[in-house]
Design a protein around this motif. Sequence first.
Motif, mmCIF file in Angstrom:
data_model
loop_
_atom_site.group_PDB
_atom_site.id
_atom_site.type_symbol
_atom_site.label_atom_id
_atom_site.label_comp_id
_atom_site.label_asym_id
_atom_site.label_seq_id
_atom_site.Cartn_x
_atom_site.Cartn_y
_atom_site.Cartn_z
ATOM 1 N N CYS A 191 -15.471 9.238 -7.429
ATOM 2 C CA CYS A 191 -15.558 8.402 -8.623
ATOM 3 C C CYS A 191 -15.339 6.956 -8.210
ATOM 4 N N SER A 192 -15.557 6.059 -9.122
ATOM 5 C CA SER A 192 -15.364 4.632 -8.845
ATOM 6 C C SER A 192 -13.913 4.253 -9.058
ATOM 7 N N GLY A 193 -13.469 3.186 -8.381
ATOM 8 C CA GLY A 193 -12.100 2.718 -8.521
ATOM 9 C C GLY A 193 -11.801 1.630 -7.522
ATOM 10 N N THR A 194 -10.514 1.225 -7.508
ATOM 11 C CA THR A 194 -10.053 0.177 -6.607
ATOM 12 C C THR A 194 -9.165 0.803 -5.545
ATOM 13 N N VAL A 195 -9.481 0.586 -4.281
ATOM 14 C CA VAL A 195 -8.750 1.204 -3.183
ATOM 15 C C VAL A 195 -7.341 0.614 -3.103
ATOM 16 N N LEU A 196 -6.343 1.497 -3.063
ATOM 17 C CA LEU A 196 -4.948 1.074 -2.931
ATOM 18 C C LEU A 196 -4.450 1.213 -1.498
ATOM 19 N N ARG A 197 -4.709 2.351 -0.877
ATOM 20 C CA ARG A 197 -4.261 2.560 0.502
ATOM 21 C C ARG A 197 -5.157 3.610 1.156
ATOM 22 N N THR A 198 -5.206 3.584 2.473
ATOM 23 C CA THR A 198 -6.050 4.497 3.247
ATOM 24 C C THR A 198 -5.223 5.145 4.342
ATOM 25 N N ASN A 199 -5.705 6.300 4.799
ATOM 26 C CA ASN A 199 -5.066 7.015 5.911
ATOM 27 C C ASN A 199 -6.172 7.704 6.708
ATOM 28 N N LEU A 200 -6.470 7.185 7.877
ATOM 29 C CA LEU A 200 -7.569 7.690 8.694
ATOM 30 C C LEU A 200 -7.050 8.729 9.674
ATOM 31 N N THR A 201 -7.694 9.891 9.682
ATOM 32 C CA THR A 201 -7.366 10.947 10.639
ATOM 33 C C THR A 201 -8.393 11.012 11.760
ATOM 34 N N SER A 202 -9.670 10.889 11.417
ATOM 35 C CA SER A 202 -10.733 10.937 12.413
ATOM 36 C C SER A 202 -11.948 10.230 11.828
ATOM 37 N N GLY A 203 -12.733 9.624 12.702
ATOM 38 C CA GLY A 203 -13.910 8.905 12.237
ATOM 39 C C GLY A 203 -13.638 7.418 12.118
ATOM 40 N N THR A 204 -14.379 6.755 11.219
ATOM 41 C CA THR A 204 -14.269 5.308 11.011
ATOM 42 C C THR A 204 -14.058 5.020 9.535
ATOM 43 N N MET A 205 -13.027 4.243 9.194
ATOM 44 C CA MET A 205 -12.758 3.871 7.808
ATOM 45 C C MET A 205 -13.730 2.768 7.405
ATOM 46 N N VAL A 207 -13.795 1.387 4.178
ATOM 47 C CA VAL A 207 -13.270 0.578 3.074
ATOM 48 C C VAL A 207 -11.875 0.110 3.447
ATOM 49 N N GLN A 208 -11.360 -0.839 2.661
ATOM 50 C CA GLN A 208 -10.029 -1.376 2.899
ATOM 51 C C GLN A 208 -9.318 -1.579 1.570
ATOM 52 N N PRO A 209 -7.978 -1.625 1.556
ATOM 53 C CA PRO A 209 -7.245 -1.792 0.298
ATOM 54 C C PRO A 209 -7.681 -3.045 -0.454
ATOM 55 N N GLY A 210 -7.784 -2.903 -1.788
ATOM 56 C CA GLY A 210 -8.231 -3.984 -2.650
ATOM 57 C C GLY A 210 -9.715 -3.989 -2.911
ATOM 58 N N ALA A 242 -7.179 5.586 -4.509
ATOM 59 C CA ALA A 242 -7.725 4.510 -5.334
ATOM 60 C C ALA A 242 -7.191 4.618 -6.750
ATOM 61 N N GLN A 243 -7.213 3.473 -7.450
ATOM 62 C CA GLN A 243 -6.803 3.432 -8.859
ATOM 63 C C GLN A 243 -8.047 3.459 -9.720
ATOM 64 N N PHE A 244 -8.037 4.351 -10.718
ATOM 65 C CA PHE A 244 -9.186 4.481 -11.607
ATOM 66 C C PHE A 244 -8.710 4.985 -12.959
ATOM 67 N N GLU A 245 -9.621 4.991 -13.935
ATOM 68 C CA GLU A 245 -9.306 5.453 -15.276
ATOM 69 C C GLU A 245 -9.944 6.816 -15.519
ATOM 70 N N TRP A 246 -9.186 7.680 -16.199
ATOM 71 C CA TRP A 246 -9.654 9.034 -16.524
ATOM 72 C C TRP A 246 -9.460 9.253 -18.024
ATOM 73 N N SER A 247 -10.505 9.666 -18.705
ATOM 74 C CA SER A 247 -10.471 9.825 -20.165
ATOM 75 C C SER A 247 -10.675 11.284 -20.544
ATOM 76 N N ASP A 248 -10.115 11.656 -21.694
ATOM 77 C CA ASP A 248 -10.234 13.032 -22.186
ATOM 78 C C ASP A 248 -10.137 13.014 -23.706
ATOM 79 N N THR A 249 -10.798 13.977 -24.340
ATOM 80 C CA THR A 249 -10.794 14.103 -25.799
ATOM 81 C C THR A 249 -10.432 15.528 -26.174
#
Length: 380
Positions: A191-205, A207-210, A242-249
Motif C-alpha cells: 500500500c502507499s505510505g510514508t517510510v519511517l524506518r527500514t531493516n535490510l537483511t539481503s539485497g538492496t534497499m 527507499v529511505q526514511p521520510g 511505513a505510516q499510512f491510513e486504514w479505513s473500515d466501515t
Amino acid sequence: MEPVSLWAAVEFTACNGSTEALLTAAARAGLHPYGVTALPGGFGGRCAAWQYPRLAALARKHRVRLRIRRKLGLYFRLRPLLRRAGLWAGLTVFVPLLLFAQQFVWYADTSSLTTGQAARACAVLREAGLQPGAAVTEAKLTAGEYALLHSGEFSWASLNFAKGRLVVEAAAARPKPDIAAGTLHGIRAKCSGTVLRTNLTSGTMLVQPGQQVEAGQGLIGTARAERDGTLIFAPAAGTVVAQFEWSDTRTVPLEETVQQYTGVCTRAYRVTAFGHTFSLPAAPAPEHAAVVLRHFQPEVPLLGLALPCSVEETCRYVQQPETLHRTEAQAAALARLQSLQALYAAWPDAEHIARKEDCTVNGNVLDYTVTYTVAADICG
C-alpha cells in the motif's frame, strides 16, 4: 514371632490326661511345640500345621484333649480362595484377554511433547483412528505419522507401538529463516505510505526514511554492489515500516435476535474399546443446541490406571432465541472492536498512532466509519 507362623501354624490348648508325658513324647518324636505356657489343668502352645496331626495322635494315646484356638499364617488365608472355582475361571479368562488386549492402544505416551503439542497431537491421532481402545496396524501408524506432518505443527514425527503403549515422538516445526522470506524478483509495497524506518537483511534497499511510496513500488531489490561496483545477485529480504491510513466501515443493529443459553444440557456418550465403537443410550437431541465435544480416557478408581478405551462425550446446551437491545454506546464499542479485529488481521504488526471515527444512527442501525493512522511493515 517364629517364621513358621508366617506360613502355617496352629495355636492349641492341651487339657486333662497326662500333659507332661505328652510333652516328653513329643520331644522324643521330634515335635517341638513353641510358646508353651502353663494353663489350669494343662498347657497352651503353638506348632507347625504339618506337625499337628502327629501331635494329636500322641495326645490321644496319653488321653490329652487338644483344642485348636486359631490358625495362623498365609496358607490359611489363601486356602479359602483356592477352593473357589470362579477365581480360577477368572484367572483363566483374564490372562488370555490381557494378552489379546495388547494389540489395542491402552494409552498414548506424549511425555516428550509439551502440553499444548500433546493435546494437538492426540486430536490429530484421534482423527486417524489411533485413540485409546482402537486396534493398531502398520497402515494406521503410517497414516498417523503423515497426519502429524501435514498438520503443520511438527516437522518430524514418529509413532511406535508395543504392548498397548503408543509412543508419540515429534519435533516442533520451526519458522523459516529471515533470508528465506526474500524473493527472486524484489519486494514491492502492499500500500502507499510514508517510510519511517527500514531493516535490510539481503539485497538492496531502494527507499529511505521520510520517502513517500505508492502501492506496487519496489522497496528492496535483488542486486548487491561489490566494492568495485560489480552487481551480484542477492535475494531480497527485509522490512520497511511505513505510516499510512486504514479505513473500515461497520453496520451494527441496535436490536438483534440472538441465541441465549437456558442452562439445560443433555449428554451422549460413545465408547471406543477393542477396535469397536458403542453408542450409549441418550436423551433426544434438543433443537437450537450448541454442541461441545470432549474426549477422555477413563481410569480405575483409587488405582489411577488407564483403561484401554476412550469416551467421546457430546454435550448439547439448549438455546432459545431472545431479542438483544443495545444502546448507541454499546453498538459503537462493538463496531470499534470488529474494526480493530479486522485491522490486526490485515496488519498483525500494526502500531496504532491515531484514530478518527464517525457514528450515525439510521433507524434501528448504527453506521460506524473509522480511519486509523498506523505504522506497519508494508513489504508484500
